[in-house]
Design a protein around this motif. Structure first.
Motif, PDB file in Angstrom:
ATOM      1  N   ASP A 149       3.267  22.678  59.469  1.00  0.00           N
ATOM      2  CA  ASP A 149       4.293  23.229  60.356  1.00  0.00           C
ATOM      3  C   ASP A 149       5.351  24.024  59.611  1.00  0.00           C
ATOM      4  O   ASP A 149       6.398  24.361  60.178  1.00  0.00           O
ATOM      5  CB  ASP A 149       4.941  22.115  61.178  1.00  0.00           C
ATOM      6  N   VAL A 150       5.114  24.380  58.342  1.00  0.00           N
ATOM      7  CA  VAL A 150       6.066  25.171  57.575  1.00  0.00           C
ATOM      8  C   VAL A 150       6.328  26.522  58.231  1.00  0.00           C
ATOM      9  O   VAL A 150       7.406  27.111  58.078  1.00  0.00           O
ATOM     10  CB  VAL A 150       5.572  25.367  56.125  1.00  0.00           C
ATOM     11  N   VAL A 151       5.382  27.025  58.989  1.00  0.00           N
ATOM     12  CA  VAL A 151       5.503  28.321  59.654  1.00  0.00           C
ATOM     13  C   VAL A 151       6.652  28.338  60.663  1.00  0.00           C
ATOM     14  O   VAL A 151       7.101  29.409  61.093  1.00  0.00           O
ATOM     15  CB  VAL A 151       4.164  28.677  60.339  1.00  0.00           C
ATOM     16  N   LEU A 152       7.179  27.168  61.015  1.00  0.00           N
ATOM     17  CA  LEU A 152       8.282  27.096  61.972  1.00  0.00           C
ATOM     18  C   LEU A 152       9.645  27.251  61.309  1.00  0.00           C
ATOM     19  O   LEU A 152      10.676  27.083  61.958  1.00  0.00           O
ATOM     20  CB  LEU A 152       8.210  25.774  62.747  1.00  0.00           C
ATOM     21  N   TRP A 153       9.658  27.592  60.029  1.00  0.00           N
ATOM     22  CA  TRP A 153      10.902  27.741  59.266  1.00  0.00           C
ATOM     23  C   TRP A 153      11.895  28.669  59.964  1.00  0.00           C
ATOM     24  O   TRP A 153      13.077  28.364  60.088  1.00  0.00           O
ATOM     25  CB  TRP A 153      10.570  28.262  57.871  1.00  0.00           C
ATOM     26  N   SER A 154      11.420  29.828  60.409  1.00  0.00           N
ATOM     27  CA  SER A 154      12.294  30.811  61.067  1.00  0.00           C
ATOM     28  C   SER A 154      11.983  30.983  62.544  1.00  0.00           C
ATOM     29  O   SER A 154      12.605  31.823  63.211  1.00  0.00           O
ATOM     30  CB  SER A 154      12.179  32.176  60.363  1.00  0.00           C
ATOM     31  N   TYR A 155      11.033  30.218  63.047  1.00  0.00           N
ATOM     32  CA  TYR A 155      10.681  30.336  64.462  1.00  0.00           C
ATOM     33  C   TYR A 155      11.837  29.783  65.299  1.00  0.00           C
ATOM     34  O   TYR A 155      12.434  28.759  64.934  1.00  0.00           O
ATOM     35  CB  TYR A 155       9.382  29.571  64.736  1.00  0.00           C
ATOM     36  N   PRO A 156      12.167  30.432  66.428  1.00  0.00           N
ATOM     37  CA  PRO A 156      13.379  30.043  67.174  1.00  0.00           C
ATOM     38  C   PRO A 156      13.436  28.580  67.591  1.00  0.00           C
ATOM     39  O   PRO A 156      14.507  27.960  67.550  1.00  0.00           O
ATOM     40  CB  PRO A 156      13.343  30.962  68.402  1.00  0.00           C
ATOM     41  N   GLY A 157      12.305  28.018  67.992  1.00  0.00           N
ATOM     42  CA  GLY A 157      12.295  26.624  68.422  1.00  0.00           C
ATOM     43  C   GLY A 157      10.966  26.254  69.025  1.00  0.00           C
ATOM     44  O   GLY A 157      10.077  27.099  69.213  1.00  0.00           O
ATOM     45  N   VAL A 158      10.794  24.988  69.328  1.00  0.00           N
ATOM     46  CA  VAL A 158       9.545  24.501  69.909  1.00  0.00           C
ATOM     47  C   VAL A 158       9.407  25.052  71.321  1.00  0.00           C
ATOM     48  O   VAL A 158      10.268  24.835  72.186  1.00  0.00           O
ATOM     49  CB  VAL A 158       9.502  22.964  69.921  1.00  0.00           C
ATOM     50  N   ASP A 159       8.316  25.765  71.561  1.00  0.00           N
ATOM     51  CA  ASP A 159       8.021  26.310  72.878  1.00  0.00           C
ATOM     52  C   ASP A 159       6.538  26.106  73.166  1.00  0.00           C
ATOM     53  O   ASP A 159       5.838  25.405  72.415  1.00  0.00           O
ATOM     54  CB  ASP A 159       8.419  27.795  72.977  1.00  0.00           C
ATOM     55  N   ARG A 193      19.212  21.960  60.770  1.00  0.00           N
ATOM     56  CA  ARG A 193      19.943  23.091  61.333  1.00  0.00           C
ATOM     57  C   ARG A 193      19.564  23.254  62.794  1.00  0.00           C
ATOM     58  O   ARG A 193      18.673  22.549  63.297  1.00  0.00           O
ATOM     59  CB  ARG A 193      19.700  24.366  60.528  1.00  0.00           C
ATOM     60  N   GLU A 194      20.227  24.153  63.463  1.00  0.00           N
ATOM     61  CA  GLU A 194      20.063  24.260  64.912  1.00  0.00           C
ATOM     62  C   GLU A 194      18.929  25.208  65.274  1.00  0.00           C
ATOM     63  O   GLU A 194      18.844  26.329  64.782  1.00  0.00           O
ATOM     64  CB  GLU A 194      21.365  24.748  65.548  1.00  0.00           C
ATOM     65  N   PHE A 195      18.069  24.727  66.178  1.00  0.00           N
ATOM     66  CA  PHE A 195      17.019  25.531  66.789  1.00  0.00           C
ATOM     67  C   PHE A 195      17.224  25.473  68.303  1.00  0.00           C
ATOM     68  O   PHE A 195      18.066  24.720  68.791  1.00  0.00           O
ATOM     69  CB  PHE A 195      15.638  24.981  66.412  1.00  0.00           C
ATOM     70  N   THR A 196      16.440  26.237  69.046  1.00  0.00           N
ATOM     71  CA  THR A 196      16.618  26.237  70.496  1.00  0.00           C
ATOM     72  C   THR A 196      16.302  24.885  71.120  1.00  0.00           C
ATOM     73  O   THR A 196      16.790  24.572  72.210  1.00  0.00           O
ATOM     74  CB  THR A 196      15.732  27.316  71.150  1.00  0.00           C
ATOM     75  N   ASP A 197      15.489  24.077  70.421  1.00  0.00           N
ATOM     76  CA  ASP A 197      15.151  22.753  70.939  1.00  0.00           C
ATOM     77  C   ASP A 197      16.050  21.663  70.367  1.00  0.00           C
ATOM     78  O   ASP A 197      15.825  20.477  70.629  1.00  0.00           O
ATOM     79  CB  ASP A 197      13.683  22.422  70.651  1.00  0.00           C
ATOM     80  N   GLY A 198      17.083  22.040  69.603  1.00  0.00           N
ATOM     81  CA  GLY A 198      18.017  21.051  69.094  1.00  0.00           C
ATOM     82  C   GLY A 198      18.207  21.149  67.587  1.00  0.00           C
ATOM     83  O   GLY A 198      17.660  22.037  66.924  1.00  0.00           O
TER      84      GLY A 198
END
Length: 269
Positions: A149-159, A193-198
């Motif tokens: 799941d390292v690819v989620l480093w800059s992804y806005p959030g869980v969708d 840090r903050e993402f769209t999912d928290g």
């Protein structure tokens, strides 16, 4: 502290500290019984600060093998690489696969000259990352997928796309009997840090591991060591484990990755 760690770097990659022997001595002091070195694989084109130069590979091999012999009565040491699926680097990838004890698949770019996985913020590149993982497994190039799941480093959030990607990675794991790594490296070292999912770590991501738990994927803990001193404390491991607390994950404790690698190499090569 866990007793087995297959995800260990060296200073050759340009973003790790310490001598090879310091890693071994700290691993022994920290209670590690099986140590796998898996520095970032070298390719023909240099990439300072990201991976070792190709000319460093012989020294890497000689050093790890010598340390394995020197400390054989105290710890088992195995030689591996953290590789990516880059079809235009096939000669190097297959050489590592055939000649090293094991390989782990840690995709850091979508393609060899393509975007960094640390900058993925769109669904197309997220799915292209999963495609690369699948191709690496389909060709038998590695023995487990590290930081899936390292690819989620800059992804806005869980969708929905993230959950679909997690489903696909889980299916890859089951189809190819490919363990997935719960990583205790940069994701937790850098803090939440903050993402769209928290507010959370960039990785590991609980929603992703919920999918892995439901699909009964085999999971290996990887410390992703870049500093020998990290073998002497459980801080980062405990933070990674806190993400998955309460999940029914299929952890492979003290898994013999080298034996699994031998069988996989026999099948594919």
């Amino acid at each position: 502290m866990i007793k087995t760690n297959w995800h260990t770097h060296t200073a050759r990659c340009g973003h790790a500290a310490g001598t090879d022997e310091e890693y071994v001595l700290c691993a022994i002091k920290g209670g590690i019984k099986t140590l796998g070195f898996s520095d970032h694989a070298a390719y023909r084109e240099p990439s300072p600060g990201n991976r070792m130069d190709f000319e460093m590979v012989p020294d890497y091999i000689q050093s790890v093998r010598a340390l394995g012999e020197k400390y054989k009565d105290q710890i088992q040491i195995h030689l591996g690489m953290e590789v990516e699926y880059y079809p235009d680097q096939w000669e190097e990838l297959t050489w590592y696969r055939k000649n090293l004890d094991f390989c782990i698949l840690g995709q850091h770019r979508i393609t060899y000259d393509g975007p960094s996985i640390y900058r993925v913020s769109d669904s197309d590149n997220l799915m292209a990352y999963v495609d690369a993982l699948e191709e690496g497994c389909r060709h038998g190039l590695a023995d487990y997928i590290c930081h899936p799941d390292v690819v989620l480093w800059s992804y806005p959030g869980v969708d929905e796309t993230v959950l679909l990607a997690a489903e696909r990675i889980a299916d890859i794991s089951v189809r190819y009997n490919m363990p997935l790594e719960l990583n205790a490296g940069s994701g937790v070292h850098r803090g939440k840090r903050e993402f769209t999912d928290g507010v959370r770590y960039a990785y590991p991501v609980r929603a992703v591991f919920e999918v892995f738990a439901r699909k009964k994927c085999p999971v290996i803990i990887g410390l992703d060591i870049h500093n020998p001193a990290d073998f002497l404390e459980d801080t980062w491991l405990n933070k990674a484990l806190s993400v998955t607390e309460g999940l029914d994950l299929k952890f492979l404790d003290d898994f013999d990755l080298v034996s699994a690698a031998a069988k996989r190499k026999e099948e594919f090569f």
